[in-house]
Design an enzyme around this catalytic site. Structure first.
Site, PDB file in Angstrom:
ATOM      1  N   SER A 155      -3.060  -7.512   3.245  1.00 11.43           N
ATOM      2  CA  SER A 155      -3.282  -7.343   4.690  1.00 11.43           C
ATOM      3  C   SER A 155      -3.640  -8.682   5.326  1.00 11.43           C
ATOM      4  O   SER A 155      -3.249  -8.964   6.464  1.00 11.43           O
ATOM      5  CB  SER A 155      -4.423  -6.349   4.929  1.00 11.43           C
ATOM      6  OG  SER A 155      -4.100  -5.100   4.387  1.00 11.43           O
TER       7      SER A 155
ATOM      8  N   ARG B 180      -2.287  -6.277  -8.244  1.00  9.68           N
ATOM      9  CA  ARG B 180      -1.164  -7.180  -7.953  1.00  9.68           C
ATOM     10  C   ARG B 180      -1.014  -8.243  -9.020  1.00  9.68           C
ATOM     11  O   ARG B 180       0.058  -8.473  -9.533  1.00  9.68           O
ATOM     12  CB  ARG B 180      -1.373  -7.858  -6.595  1.00  9.68           C
ATOM     13  CG  ARG B 180      -1.147  -6.937  -5.424  1.00  9.68           C
ATOM     14  CD  ARG B 180      -1.614  -7.561  -4.159  1.00  9.68           C
ATOM     15  NE  ARG B 180      -3.044  -7.891  -4.254  1.00  9.68           N
ATOM     16  CZ  ARG B 180      -3.797  -8.255  -3.254  1.00  9.68           C
ATOM     17  NH1 ARG B 180      -3.283  -8.375  -2.063  1.00  9.68           N
ATOM     18  NH2 ARG B 180      -5.082  -8.509  -3.416  1.00  9.68           N
TER      19      ARG B 180
ATOM     20  N   HIS C 118       0.845  -1.206   0.000  1.00  7.74           N
ATOM     21  CA  HIS C 118       0.000   0.000   0.000  1.00  7.74           C
ATOM     22  C   HIS C 118       0.879   1.254   0.000  1.00  7.74           C
ATOM     23  O   HIS C 118       0.607   2.215  -0.712  1.00  7.74           O
ATOM     24  CB  HIS C 118      -0.885   0.058   1.262  1.00  7.74           C
ATOM     25  CG  HIS C 118      -1.912  -1.019   1.366  1.00  7.74           C
ATOM     26  ND1 HIS C 118      -2.101  -1.772   2.500  1.00  7.74           N
ATOM     27  CD2 HIS C 118      -2.844  -1.461   0.476  1.00  7.74           C
ATOM     28  CE1 HIS C 118      -3.100  -2.615   2.322  1.00  7.74           C
ATOM     29  NE2 HIS C 118      -3.571  -2.456   1.098  1.00  7.74           N
TER      30      HIS C 118
ATOM     31  N   LYS D 117     -16.073  -7.341   5.850  1.00  4.47           N
ATOM     32  CA  LYS D 117     -15.101  -8.071   6.685  1.00  4.47           C
ATOM     33  C   LYS D 117     -15.068  -7.443   8.085  1.00  4.47           C
ATOM     34  O   LYS D 117     -15.236  -6.242   8.230  1.00  4.47           O
ATOM     35  CB  LYS D 117     -13.695  -7.949   6.089  1.00  4.47           C
ATOM     36  CG  LYS D 117     -13.602  -8.221   4.605  1.00  4.47           C
ATOM     37  CD  LYS D 117     -12.252  -7.735   4.066  1.00  4.47           C
ATOM     38  CE  LYS D 117     -12.308  -7.468   2.577  1.00  4.47           C
ATOM     39  NZ  LYS D 117     -11.155  -6.690   2.068  1.00  4.47           N
TER      40      LYS D 117
HETATM   41  O1  PNS Z   1      -8.862  -2.800   0.439  1.00  2.11           O
HETATM   42  P1  PNS Z   1     -10.147  -3.307  -0.135  1.00  2.11           P
HETATM   43  O2  PNS Z   1     -10.959  -3.996   0.924  1.00  2.11           O
HETATM   44  O3  PNS Z   1      -9.930  -4.153  -1.357  1.00  2.11           O
HETATM   45  O4  PNS Z   1     -10.973  -1.991  -0.602  1.00  2.11           O
HETATM   46  C1  PNS Z   1     -12.266  -2.119  -1.152  1.00  2.11           C
HETATM   47  C2  PNS Z   1     -12.967  -0.757  -1.270  1.00  2.11           C
HETATM   48  C3  PNS Z   1     -12.936  -0.010   0.059  1.00  2.11           C
HETATM   49  C4  PNS Z   1     -12.264   0.076  -2.303  1.00  2.11           C
HETATM   50  C5  PNS Z   1     -14.414  -1.036  -1.735  1.00  2.11           C
HETATM   51  O5  PNS Z   1     -14.989  -2.026  -0.920  1.00  2.11           O
HETATM   52  C6  PNS Z   1     -15.317   0.203  -1.688  1.00  2.11           C
HETATM   53  O6  PNS Z   1     -15.142   1.129  -2.424  1.00  2.11           O
HETATM   54  N1  PNS Z   1     -16.320   0.178  -0.781  1.00  2.11           N
HETATM   55  C7  PNS Z   1     -17.254   1.289  -0.605  1.00  2.11           C
HETATM   56  C8  PNS Z   1     -18.636   0.947  -1.181  1.00  2.11           C
HETATM   57  C9  PNS Z   1     -18.618   1.163  -2.699  1.00  2.11           C
HETATM   58  O7  PNS Z   1     -18.602   2.277  -3.160  1.00  2.11           O
HETATM   59  N2  PNS Z   1     -18.588   0.060  -3.471  1.00  2.11           N
HETATM   60  C10 PNS Z   1     -18.368   0.170  -4.901  1.00  2.11           C
HETATM   61  C11 PNS Z   1     -19.526  -0.279  -5.712  1.00  2.11           C
HETATM   62  S1  PNS Z   1     -19.036  -1.817  -6.495  1.00  2.11           S
END
Ligand code: PNS
Length: 174
Positions: free
Chosen positions: A143, A105, A32, A56
């Site tokens: 993570s 990745r 990150h 999660k």
């Molecule tokens: O580190 P992560 O868990 O892969 O991040 C995922 C994240 C936070 C980018 C994603 O879950 C997110 O944007 N969540 C907020 C809700 C949203 O806007 N979802 C997108 C519609 S598909």
């Protein structure tokens, strides 16, 4: 009298290239941090967005994650860290961002990332997603891997910054 300072500040804000780098960051890894460093050079301002509520159950609270990231990005003057809840594109708009940054990745990330970026673009056509391919040194890293290794007493010093390592070990009473 015209407040030229204010007009200039407003004009500058409107021309600034602002991006959001969203994630769970539970905890923030060296992978990150590599994306943060590289994308901070591509934009005038980078806002790291820490998702408060995800499906999660996090090891660290949102406040802990925000503070942890603040501690490791202090050397980057144009990086801010904030938490957000709800839709990512709403948060991006609130930040006046025109781009969302995500790290890729491997090909296994691609399907999920493509779906998310396309959905976000349908909801908010004014916001684009920019993908940075992860540094090869961290291509395996996540993570979840950090937590798994730490839980069983393994060495995570190659995965996270020293201060983050200390906080992870504290959570597992090590
Ligand atoms: O580190 P992560 O868990 O892969 O991040 C995922 C994240 C936070 C980018 C994603 O879950 C997110 O944007 N969540 C907020 C809700 C949203 O806007 N979802 C997108 C519609 S598909």
């Amino acid at each position: 009298m015209t407040n030229y300072k204010g007009v200039w500040a407003f004009a500058r804000l409107n021309t600034m290239r602002i991006a959001v780098y969203p994630g769970s960051f539970d905890p923030v890894t060296l992978g990150h941090m590599d994306i943060i460093e590289r994308s901070s050079k591509l934009f005038d301002k980078l806002i790291v967005g820490v998702l408060v509520n995800s499906s999660k159950v996090p090891l660290f609270s949102a406040e802990e994650r925000v503070n942890m990231i603040k501690g490791v990005v202090s050397e980057y003057a144009n990086v801010e860290v904030r938490s957000f809840d709800g839709l990512l594109v709403e948060f991006a708009r609130l930040c006046k961002a025109t781009a969302v940054v995500r790290g890729l990745r491997a090909v296994t990330d691609f399907e999920y990332e493509l779906q998310m970026s396309q959905t976000n673009h349908i909801i908010a056509p004014d916001i684009d997603t920019i993908f940075l391919t992860t540094n090869l040194n961290y291509a395996y890293l996540s993570s979840s891997v950090v937590k798994e290794v730490a839980r069983y007493g393994g060495d995570i010093s190659k995965f996270v910054a020293p201060e983050v390592r200390r906080q992870v070990l504290e959570k597992y009473n090590r």
